[in-house]
Scaffold this active site. Structure first.
Site, PDB file in Angstrom:
ATOM      1  CE1 TYR A 156      21.031 -24.501  17.472  1.00 49.48           C
ATOM      2  CE2 TYR A 156      23.368 -24.757  16.479  1.00 49.48           C
ATOM      3  CZ  TYR A 156      22.552 -24.334  17.369  1.00 49.48           C
ATOM      4  OH  TYR A 156      23.129 -23.441  18.356  1.00 49.48           O
ATOM      5  CE  LYS A 157      19.558 -21.229  18.013  1.00 48.52           C
ATOM      6  NZ  LYS A 157      20.432 -19.860  18.187  1.00 48.52           N
ATOM      7  CG  ASP A 172      24.160 -14.294  16.429  1.00 50.20           C
ATOM      8  OD1 ASP A 172      23.561 -15.240  15.721  1.00 50.20           O
ATOM      9  OD2 ASP A 172      24.634 -14.806  17.543  1.00 50.20           O
ATOM     10  CG  PHE A 194      22.548 -16.180  22.486  1.00 54.47           C
ATOM     11  CD1 PHE A 194      21.158 -16.922  22.974  1.00 54.47           C
ATOM     12  CD2 PHE A 194      23.620 -17.039  22.471  1.00 54.47           C
ATOM     13  CE1 PHE A 194      21.333 -18.342  23.199  1.00 54.47           C
ATOM     14  CE2 PHE A 194      23.494 -18.536  22.727  1.00 54.47           C
ATOM     15  CZ  PHE A 194      22.395 -19.071  23.355  1.00 54.47           C
ATOM     16  NE  ARG A 206      12.910 -19.556  22.474  1.00 56.99           N
ATOM     17  CZ  ARG A 206      14.337 -19.647  22.094  1.00 56.99           C
ATOM     18  NH1 ARG A 206      15.110 -18.641  21.969  1.00 56.99           N
ATOM     19  NH2 ARG A 206      14.664 -20.827  21.766  1.00 56.99           N
TER      20      ARG A 206
END
Ligand SMILES: *Cc1c(COP(=O)(O)O)cnc(C)c1O
Length: 411
Positions: free
Chosen positions: A221-222, A196, A125, A370
């Site tokens: 928040y995921k 991560d 990422f 995705r």
């Protein structure tokens, strides 16, 4: 051939089906993006209203003590620690994942003086790569980021490698690293690893302590359902706490913040990772998000997620056999996270059409559709309905309408 009835029967037999009731989910939407922004827990709005109206409105500054605001971040951190298999008092909550990556990386580099390479992957990422590169420059030029293409990360660890910085689940393809094997390979060559966990915390059982992990960071928040911009977290293994030196030495990471001493003295252990005043409203929402996840349910939810992912792949093959989708996610269960990614030349337009027709996933450059699998809210029958809508969009060619090609700021 799969039939909708068979999928609906799986829902009837699913021990997790009622977890969905803990969330606000709009009618007419199949949400396949809980890996980017978890859905809103029912408890959150009331909790935020109470924090705003009573604790802030009536309690005013007294609430730091009386409503326990000052300890909220550590209470939230303890809940995350259980979910990621961390020892007690090893997780701090606050700041974004990007900032926590900076903090963890600087601390890890300081533990490996004389070694100057930060090893990562080219398709990590981007924030991890940007932060590593920025920190290397800040440190004066001796350090450098080495981002390797493809999967040869373990082989690339050499005596110059100070830290391996990796994302556990690849955000594009959903490919999952073997956390323990890579950690062991790094340790065998004297390097440390920062994981991560943005796309794995809350999505699968994790055992940071048992895997000998050094550091980890992740998002609130995921899969943790903490709401947009929820604070992230930082883990450091207890064996590193003695020499733990973070680059952002703020007053709330001081051993005695309210002594207001002129010189910085770090708080014991992970508490020194805290920088400044915690965002209480966001922390309250994250606390509600964490309360939706029973740690003991994670193995079962992981099994459901793997099964749902496979069914989605099967349904896309069944309904859209010649639409040009190519699976980007590894087929092997131990090699993938909680998402299904498909390559398609027109991925962006197709995803915009899907979203307008009630199936929300996202697009990732250059050509990825995705679909996040969040087994707490996703029903098996939803997979059938999503694949049917996808088939309709492909068969009708509606995705070719010009409006679906308009690029928006956030994809
Ligand atoms: C989502 C994500 C982030 C986000 O970082 P923020 O600082 O919260 O914006 C970081 N790393 C990975 C791997 C991600 O998927």
């Amino acid at each position: 051939m799969l039939a909708r009835d068979a999928l609906a029967a799986l829902d009837t037999a699913d021990p997790f089906v009622s977890l969905r009731d803990a969330f606000v989910l709009p009618d007419g939407v199949i949400y396949l993006d809980g890996n980017s922004l978890g859905p809103l827990p029912r408890a959150t709005a009331g909790r935020i209203a109470a924090v705003v109206e009573q604790e802030w409105g009536q309690g005013l500054i007294r609430s730091w003590n009386d409503a326990g605001w000052i300890d909220l971040a550590s209470r939230v951190a303890a809940k995350i620690a259980v979910l990621i298999g961390a020892e007690p008092d090893t997780v701090a909550v606050g700041d974004s994942t990007s900032v926590n990556t900076f903090k963890a990386l600087a601390a890890a580099l300081a533990l490996r003086p004389g070694r100057h390479t930060i090893l990562s992957q080219q398709d990590n990422f981007p924030t991890d790569l940007y932060v590593a590169d920025g920190l290397a420059r800040l440190l004066g030029g001796e350090h450098r980021l080495h981002a390797v293409p493809g999967d040869g990360i373990a082989e690339a660890i050499d005596p110059q490698t100070a830290v391996v910085l990796l994302t556990h689940v690849n955000y594009r393809t959903g490919a999952l690293h073997d956390l323990e094997a890579i950690t062991n390979a790094a340790h065998a060559r004297g390097a440390l690893v920062i994981w991560d966990l943005a796309h794995s915390a809350g999505a699968m059982p994790l055992d940071l302590a048992g895997s000998n992990a050094d550091f980890a960071v992740g998002c609130g928040y995921k899969f943790l359902n903490g709401g947009p911009g929820a604070p992230g977290f930082l883990y450091a293994a207890p064996r590193h706490h003695g020499g733990l030196s973070f680059p952002l030495t703020g007053w709330l990471g001081h051993a005695a913040p309210f002594a207001f001493e002129a010189l910085y003295r770090p708080a014991p252990g992970i508490a020194r990772a805290v920088v400044g005043t915690p965002p209480i409203l966001s922390l309250a929402a994250l606390d509600c998000g964490l309360d939706t996840i029973a740690p003991g349910a994670l193995p079962g939810l992981r099994a459901k997620s793997l099964r749902q992912s496979e069914l989605l792949v099967e349904l896309v093959a069944q309904f859209c056999p010649s639409a040009g989708f190519v699976l980007a996610t590894p087929a092997e269960r131990s090699r993938r996270g909680s998402q299904v990614s498909l390559h398609h030349e027109h991925a962006y337009e197709i995803m915009q059409a899907l979203i307008e027709h009630g199936v929300i996933g996202d697009f990732r450059v250059p050509d990825i559709l995705r679909f996040g699998i969040t087994p707490m809210t996703l029903r098996y029958a939803d997979l059938w309905d999503a694949a049917t809508i996808l088939a309709r969009i492909m068969d009708s060619g509606v995705w070719r309408e010009a409006k679906y090609a308009v690029r928006r700021t956030v994809t």
